[in-house]
Design a protein around this motif. Structure first.
Motif, PDB file in Angstrom:
ATOM      1  N   PRO A  50       0.816  -1.229   0.000  1.00  0.00           N
ATOM      2  CA  PRO A  50       0.000   0.000   0.000  1.00  0.00           C
ATOM      3  C   PRO A  50       0.843   1.271   0.000  1.00  0.00           C
ATOM      4  CG  PRO A  50      -0.956  -1.615   1.479  1.00  0.00           C
ATOM      5  CD  PRO A  50       0.354  -2.189   1.025  1.00  0.00           C
ATOM      6  N   GLN A  51       1.949   1.268   0.747  1.00  0.00           N
ATOM      7  CA  GLN A  51       2.801   2.454   0.790  1.00  0.00           C
ATOM      8  C   GLN A  51       3.479   2.687  -0.558  1.00  0.00           C
ATOM      9  OE1 GLN A  51       5.969   2.301   3.653  1.00  0.00           O
ATOM     10  NE2 GLN A  51       6.564   4.439   3.351  1.00  0.00           N
ATOM     11  N   GLU A  52       3.974   1.613  -1.185  1.00  0.00           N
ATOM     12  CA  GLU A  52       4.609   1.743  -2.497  1.00  0.00           C
ATOM     13  C   GLU A  52       3.606   2.227  -3.537  1.00  0.00           C
ATOM     14  OE1 GLU A  52       8.012  -1.786  -2.146  1.00  0.00           O
ATOM     15  OE2 GLU A  52       6.003  -2.233  -2.912  1.00  0.00           O
ATOM     16  N   PHE A  53       2.383   1.714  -3.463  1.00  0.00           N
ATOM     17  CA  PHE A  53       1.354   2.141  -4.417  1.00  0.00           C
ATOM     18  C   PHE A  53       1.089   3.639  -4.290  1.00  0.00           C
ATOM     19  CE2 PHE A  53      -2.995   3.064  -5.652  1.00  0.00           C
ATOM     20  CZ  PHE A  53      -3.074   2.470  -6.905  1.00  0.00           C
ATOM     21  N   GLU A 206      -1.920   6.973 -17.691  1.00  0.00           N
ATOM     22  CA  GLU A 206      -0.497   6.898 -18.020  1.00  0.00           C
ATOM     23  C   GLU A 206       0.382   7.221 -16.814  1.00  0.00           C
ATOM     24  OE1 GLU A 206       0.434   5.570 -20.569  1.00  0.00           O
ATOM     25  OE2 GLU A 206      -1.057   5.877 -22.134  1.00  0.00           O
ATOM     26  N   LEU A 207      -0.173   7.943 -15.848  1.00  0.00           N
ATOM     27  CA  LEU A 207       0.588   8.304 -14.651  1.00  0.00           C
ATOM     28  C   LEU A 207       0.292   7.374 -13.480  1.00  0.00           C
ATOM     29  CD1 LEU A 207       0.143  12.192 -14.781  1.00  0.00           C
ATOM     30  CD2 LEU A 207       2.222  10.901 -15.318  1.00  0.00           C
ATOM     31  N   GLY A 208      -0.494   6.330 -13.725  1.00  0.00           N
ATOM     32  CA  GLY A 208      -0.869   5.406 -12.661  1.00  0.00           C
ATOM     33  C   GLY A 208       0.305   4.594 -12.145  1.00  0.00           C
ATOM     34  N   ALA A 209       0.132   4.009 -10.978  1.00  0.00           N
ATOM     35  CA  ALA A 209       1.218   3.307 -10.286  1.00  0.00           C
ATOM     36  C   ALA A 209       1.817   2.183 -11.126  1.00  0.00           C
ATOM     37  CB  ALA A 209       0.701   2.759  -8.953  1.00  0.00           C
ATOM     38  N   GLU A 210       0.972   1.345 -11.734  1.00  0.00           N
ATOM     39  CA  GLU A 210       1.491   0.198 -12.478  1.00  0.00           C
ATOM     40  C   GLU A 210       2.297   0.630 -13.699  1.00  0.00           C
ATOM     41  OE1 GLU A 210       1.597  -2.873 -11.573  1.00  0.00           O
ATOM     42  OE2 GLU A 210       0.507  -2.421  -9.727  1.00  0.00           O
ATOM     43  N   LYS A 211       1.962   1.782 -14.263  1.00  0.00           N
ATOM     44  CA  LYS A 211       2.714   2.284 -15.412  1.00  0.00           C
ATOM     45  C   LYS A 211       4.026   2.925 -14.958  1.00  0.00           C
ATOM     46  CE  LYS A 211       2.442   2.637 -19.908  1.00  0.00           C
ATOM     47  NZ  LYS A 211       1.352   3.400 -20.559  1.00  0.00           N
ATOM     48  N   LYS A 214       7.208   0.823 -14.043  1.00  0.00           N
ATOM     49  CA  LYS A 214       7.987   0.232 -15.133  1.00  0.00           C
ATOM     50  C   LYS A 214       9.172   1.111 -15.521  1.00  0.00           C
ATOM     51  CE  LYS A 214       3.952  -2.054 -17.214  1.00  0.00           C
ATOM     52  NZ  LYS A 214       3.099  -2.131 -18.434  1.00  0.00           N
ATOM     53  N   TYR A 215       9.104   2.390 -15.172  1.00  0.00           N
ATOM     54  CA  TYR A 215      10.132   3.330 -15.612  1.00  0.00           C
ATOM     55  C   TYR A 215      10.933   3.951 -14.467  1.00  0.00           C
ATOM     56  CZ  TYR A 215       7.497   3.206 -20.009  1.00  0.00           C
ATOM     57  OH  TYR A 215       6.861   2.801 -21.161  1.00  0.00           O
ATOM     58  N   TYR A 216      10.349   3.995 -13.259  1.00  0.00           N
ATOM     59  CA  TYR A 216      10.986   4.722 -12.168  1.00  0.00           C
ATOM     60  C   TYR A 216      11.120   3.856 -10.924  1.00  0.00           C
ATOM     61  CZ  TYR A 216       9.953   8.869 -14.976  1.00  0.00           C
ATOM     62  OH  TYR A 216       9.885   9.782 -15.998  1.00  0.00           O
ATOM     63  N   THR A 217      12.183   4.122 -10.170  1.00  0.00           N
ATOM     64  CA  THR A 217      12.346   3.482  -8.873  1.00  0.00           C
ATOM     65  C   THR A 217      11.554   4.275  -7.833  1.00  0.00           C
ATOM     66  OG1 THR A 217      14.274   4.810  -8.252  1.00  0.00           O
ATOM     67  CG2 THR A 217      14.686   2.800  -9.533  1.00  0.00           C
ATOM     68  N   LEU A 218      11.416   3.691  -6.653  1.00  0.00           N
ATOM     69  CA  LEU A 218      10.721   4.396  -5.579  1.00  0.00           C
ATOM     70  C   LEU A 218      11.442   5.692  -5.214  1.00  0.00           C
ATOM     71  CD1 LEU A 218       9.702   1.458  -3.214  1.00  0.00           C
ATOM     72  CD2 LEU A 218       8.144   3.043  -4.356  1.00  0.00           C
ATOM     73  N   GLN A 219      12.776   5.639  -5.178  1.00  0.00           N
ATOM     74  CA  GLN A 219      13.540   6.833  -4.838  1.00  0.00           C
ATOM     75  C   GLN A 219      13.350   7.927  -5.884  1.00  0.00           C
ATOM     76  OE1 GLN A 219      15.052   7.422  -1.969  1.00  0.00           O
ATOM     77  NE2 GLN A 219      14.297   5.412  -1.327  1.00  0.00           N
TER      78      GLN A 219
END
Length: 226
Positions: A50-53, A206-211, A214-219
């Motif tokens: 949940p936090q990552e999402f 396009e800005l949703g979490a699952e998308k 694929k391109y960015y890390t959490l940091q």
């Protein structure tokens, strides 16, 4: 006596095969003709906590907040046009101002996106990138490649072409150059309305979490300057 053996120009006897040709492929040829093994499927990404999402979905939530206002403002105009009746709680001046405010807010919103957000996202995400086509050739050397806009940018152009015409009509009504006719306004609202509503939804997806994951890390998402 002359010999019956055929010979080549160098005098070496030529070998002539009289038997049937051997059509059986060599072992290595048979192996080459075997079907190419299927590529291994990419491993599925682990489910987000949940936090990552929340971190990955932050931009989508922020964008949808602004988009909800645009949806409501457009719905106010379009409903009045289709029912041929202004909202009961709006004077003529307030209604005209609402349409002009929608045009002004969309203009400002898209200007910020195209100046700051899209170039930043476009470094990694083709959905937000305006790419250059290969340079053409002609007399006197090559020509610079023409920029090919992504679908979201093409939608911006369609929206603004129609929106500008609507705003021009509403300004003339406000300046009392003509009286507001909801039938005329409808003809200036509907041509770009479907594109606007599609754009508002598509941009959020396009800005949703699952998308984004694929391109960015959490940091990287935490450091996003928006």
């Amino acid at each position: 006596m002359p010999q019956d053996t055929a010979s080549d120009a160098a005098g070496t006897p030529a070998t002539v095969e009289m038997g049937p040709a051997n059509d059986k492929p060599a072992p290595n040829q048979a192996a080459d003709s075997a079907s190419v093994p299927e590529q291994a499927a990419k491993p599925a990404l682990a489910p987000l906590t949940p936090q990552e999402f929340r971190i990955y979905n932050r931009l989508a939530e922020q964008m949808d907040y602004f988009h909800d206002h645009f949806r409501q403002m457009y719905a106010t105009l379009h409903t009045a046009c289709t029912t041929n009746r202004r909202p009961a709680n709006m004077s003529l001046k307030q209604f005209v101002d609402e349409g002009l405010r929608l045009a002004r807010y969309l203009e400002m919103h898209h200007s910020i996106e195209e100046t700051h957000l899209y170039p930043l996202l476009g470094r990694k995400m083709p959905e937000f990138r305006a790419s250059s086509s290969p340079a053409g050739t002609g007399k006197g050397g090559g020509k610079r490649g023409k920029k090919e806009e992504c679908e979201l940018l093409r939608q911006h152009q369609i929206i603004h072409d129609g929106m500008d015409e609507m705003a021009d009509y509403l300004r003339r009504c406000k300046d009392k150059e003509c009286e507001l006719d909801l039938g005329v306004l409808r003809s200036k609202v509907e041509p770009w309305g479907d594109v606007l509503l599609k754009h508002l939804d598509q941009e959020v997806r396009e800005l949703g979490a699952e998308k984004m994951r694929k391109y960015y890390t959490l940091q990287e998402m935490k450091a996003f300057p928006i």
